[in-house]
Motif scaffolding. Structure first.
Motif: not given
Length: 371
Positions: A145, A147-148, A196, A198, A296
């Protein structure tokens, strides 16, 4: 689409017989062939006979849910008719709720991860390493990951049923994007959205690597031909840059250590664990009076089992009421204009030893109802 309509007694009987279909399955588009296959369960001498439906669509081979393992057969999910998105229903369990009897943000994040993995598995991707392709496994590459972003309009309560839809699409050479829509299954109301990014990492060298043409061809065939976003609004909150939190932070929690249970199948700390660490340094008065609306996280480096982590938090002041309204509008909430009703914080997770940045984040909080 067909709905599951049998009563509770019938449901239990049908599940035990591994014959109950919970949702309508994708209709085959062109050539269809059916075959019975035997699947071993706990007792290899007791195979389960099921029917597999394989359809050819646009050069892609789609297999209906229920044609793989027994787990596939019993899941409350399936690919949609377009073959690109996947929906699954989940019951909120008692151990997934907090003091308010509503699901925690960690529960939401875990469900997002689960439905994403089930989507990839339904397409035939490997379950070893979170949806790796054949070429990725040959090259020791895994998805991590980057960014979420999660926005929760309404938290589901204990025993509520949520339906989550997910799909993935290309993010150029650097990797993929996965989006989610969360609905209250009882009324179809959207209660949350998430997105998100990846990227690929070499499992041996632990370095990031760009996607080759061969790898892109393996997963792009399952991505929608036209871009589709859970946050279609221009300049939405999921795109906002997160500034690095500098010392001294107003709030901190030091000496956090990963538990063995925090490690995932890729031998690093699962991305949901970082959410818990971020919230550990939130001031208690905000936890008592507000609920998390948006989180975030930008993932800067992976965390290993022996690492010791510090969690830092400071308020991020909103300059004017227009900014407050813009944030609320992104989440589908009415603009109240009261800055105290909505609070915003910056977060930093770092290694205790050398101060290396692990993760930076932003959270937005709304006043709890009735206060």
């Amino acid at each position: 689409m067909l709905k599951f309509s049998c009563n509770v007694t019938d449901q239990i009987h049908l599940i035990n017989q591994a014959q109950c279909r919970f949702m309508g399955l994708p209709r085959p588009v062109s050539s269809v062939r059916r075959r019975n296959v035997s699947l071993p369960i706990s007792n290899p001498r007791t195979p389960v006979k099921i029917q597999a439906v394989v359809s050819e669509q646009g050069g892609r081979t789609l297999t209906e849910i229920g044609s793989g393992t027994l787990a596939d057969r019993l899941r409350l999910g399936s690919l949609m008719e377009d073959g690109f998105s996947y929906k699954e229903k989940f019951i909120v369990r008692c151990y997934e709720v907090g003091i308010n009897k509503t699901a925690t943000v960690e529960t939401i994040a875990n469900l997002l991860q689960e439905v994403g993995c089930n989507h990839a598995q339904s397409l035939g991707f490997s379950t070893d390493g979170f949806a790796t392709t054949t070429t990725m496994r040959k090259m020791n590459l895994i998805w991590v990951t980057a960014r979420m972003h999660i926005e929760i309009l309404k938290y589901p309560a204990w025993s509520d049923v949520v339906e989550i839809e997910t799909w993935c699409q290309s993010e150029g050479r650097i990797g993929t994007r996965r989006d989610w829509i969360i609905k209250d299954y009882s009324n179809g109301q959207v209660i949350g959205r998430a997105t998100s990014k990846w990227v690929m990492m070499n499992q041996v060298t632990r370095r990031l690597q760009k996607a080759s043409d061969e790898i892109r061809e393996e997963y792009l065939v399952f991505c929608p031909p036209e871009p589709r976003f859970s946050f279609p609004e221009k300049d939405n909150a999921s795109l906002r840059k997160i500034s690095k939190l500098e010392d001294p932070a107003e709030y901190s929690r030091t000496g956090l250590m990963p538990r063995r249970a925090d490690l995932d199948m890729n031998q690093h700390v699962n991305n949901v664990t970082y959410i818990g660490w971020v919230l550990e340094s939130m001031p208690q008065d905000v936890i008592d009076s507000h609920e998390l609306q948006t989180i975030t996280l930008d993932y800067r480096r992976e965390c290993q089992q022996d690492d010791i982590v510090d969690s830092l938090t400071s308020p991020e002041w909103i300059e004017d009421s227009d900014a407050v309204s813009k944030i609320q509008g992104t989440n589908g909430l009415p603009a109240k204009g009261d800055r105290e009703d909505y609070r915003q914080f910056l977060h930093l997770l770092r290694l205790s030893g050398d101060g290396s940045e692990i993760n930076r984040g932003r959270t937005e909080w709304r006043k709890k109802s009735g206060r």
